[in-house]
Design a protein around this motif. Structure first.
Motif, PDB file in Angstrom:
ATOM      1  N   SER A   1      -4.061   1.065  -3.091  1.00 26.82           N
ATOM      2  CA  SER A   1      -2.949   0.161  -3.526  1.00 26.82           C
ATOM      3  C   SER A   1      -1.148   0.800  -3.894  1.00 26.82           C
TER       4      SER A   1
ATOM      5  N   ILE B   1      -8.223   2.626  -2.411  1.00 33.55           N
ATOM      6  CA  ILE B   1      -8.172   1.774  -0.597  1.00 33.55           C
ATOM      7  C   ILE B   1      -9.404   2.668   0.236  1.00 33.55           C
TER       8      ILE B   1
ATOM      9  N   LYS C   1      -5.390   6.170   1.667  1.00 33.73           N
ATOM     10  CA  LYS C   1      -4.211   4.978   1.280  1.00 33.73           C
ATOM     11  C   LYS C   1      -4.699   3.564  -0.060  1.00 33.73           C
TER      12      LYS C   1
ATOM     13  N   THR D   1       0.623   5.400   1.677  1.00 36.34           N
ATOM     14  CA  THR D   1       0.060   6.051   2.548  1.00 36.34           C
ATOM     15  C   THR D   1       0.610   7.470   1.635  1.00 36.34           C
TER      16      THR D   1
ATOM     17  N   GLN E   1       0.577  -1.327  -0.166  1.00 31.35           N
ATOM     18  CA  GLN E   1      -0.319  -0.249  -0.284  1.00 31.35           C
ATOM     19  C   GLN E   1       1.045   1.139  -0.515  1.00 31.35           C
TER      20      GLN E   1
END
Length: 76
Positions: free
Chosen positions: A64, A70, A62, A6, A4
């Motif tokens: 992927s 996400i 967030k 961020t 992920q």
């Protein structure tokens, strides 16, 4: 979670801009992350954070590893 991305950023969207979002005139909101990256966020993802005065605060987005959305949360 592994894989992920961020992104953290501050957001200050005033009431007038927010009205344009709800009217459909504005569909994406551009933010600058703490690292200096510029992201365009689909405005529909921000509706949960609206107040009568706009959208204000610190957020964490967030994605992927392929940069698919996400989730977004308010962190301050």
């Amino acid at each position: 979670m592994f894989g992920q991305n961020t992104y953290r950023f501050s957001m200050n969207v005033d009431r007038e801009t927010l009205l344009a979002v709800y009217e459909g005139t504005i569909r994406r909101i551009r933010v600058k992350t703490d690292e200096g990256l510029v992201l365009d966020i689909d405005a529909q993802h921000l509706k949960a954070f609206t107040t009568p005065d706009g959208i204000y605060g610190r957020f964490e987005l967030k994605t992927s590893k392929e940069n698919k959305f996400i989730g977004i949360s308010k962190i301050g």
